[in-house]
Design an enzyme around this catalytic site. Structure first.
Site, short mmCIF file in Angstrom:
data_model
loop_
_atom_site.label_atom_id
_atom_site.label_comp_id
_atom_site.label_asym_id
_atom_site.label_seq_id
_atom_site.Cartn_x
_atom_site.Cartn_y
_atom_site.Cartn_z
CB CYS A 1 -0.93 -0.01 1.21
SG CYS A 1 -1.99 1.44 1.31
CB CYS B 1 -0.75 2.34 3.99
SG CYS B 1 -2.30 1.74 3.33
CG ASP B 2 3.04 1.09 4.53
OD1 ASP B 2 2.50 1.58 5.54
OD2 ASP B 2 2.94 -0.11 4.23
#
Length: 207
Positions: A118, A121-122
């Site tokens: 992701c 997300c990251d």
């Protein structure tokens, strides 16, 4: 869904599957969830969510639903193995599951340590780093474009000599100076000490 249904007095029964919480349970630091300015571990966040839902009246079971019968509108039937459940309403909140590369033990070893599924997300964890994206579809292109906001270089590894992505998306990627497309390529293995440091790349045409 469980929190809202519970607060409405509907006594929801939540089938969490073998591991309740999905991909979030495989995430270490979560920095983008409101209410936790110092971040929170993925497992801890899931635990707090479940406790909140249970407080509202939701019940959790670690079962997987593998068969349904929705032919009767007010008598919906679902099964977990041979066990049958009958209900008036069902909310499908199945989440997503990352597609693994089947590289063996190193894939699990580096999960959350430089190997992720992701970008949104990251991505911020990889600020000013060199990163790679695997795939040639719209999703891969979107992730690569997003990563250019943080990363020094982004390499896209595409299995064939063309992308499946839509033409506007391909054009955007090809025109971005931070992105390099590596054609006819598959990731063969992952390497590093405690964190992912490098990858082995195989040319699918030449071997």
């Amino acid at each position: 869904a469980g929190i809202y249904a519970g607060r409405a007095g509907l006594s929801p029964l939540i089938f969490g599957g073998p591991v309740s919480g999905g991909q979030l349970t495989q995430t270490s630091d979560v920095e983008n969830f409101p209410g936790f300015p110092d971040g929170i571990m993925g497992n801890e966040l899931i635990e707090k969510m479940q406790q909140q839902a249970e407080k509202m009246g939701a019940r959790f079971v670690s079962k997987t639903i593998d068969k349904v019968d929705f032919s009767r509108e007010k008598e919906l039937k679902i099964w977990s193995g041979e066990e049958e459940f009958v209900t008036k309403a069902i909310i499908l909140a199945t989440g997503a599951e990352a597609i693994w590369l089947n590289l063996g033990k190193n894939e699990e070893r580096f999960w959350g340590k430089g190997y992720t599924a992701c970008a949104t997300c990251d991505g911020p964890f990889f600020r000013d780093k060199v990163v790679g994206v695997i795939g040639g579809g719209d999703s891969a292109c979107e992730e690569a474009m997003f990563l250019t906001k943080f990363c020094k270089e982004v390499h896209i590894f595409v299995r064939r000599d063309e992308m499946r992505a839509s033409k506007p998306m391909r054009d955007r990627v090809e025109k971005n100076d931070k992105i390099t497309i590596i054609w006819n390529s598959s990731i063969d293995d992952l390497h590093g000490e405690n964190l992912l440091e490098k990858v082995s790349v195989k040319n699918n045409k030449t071997g």
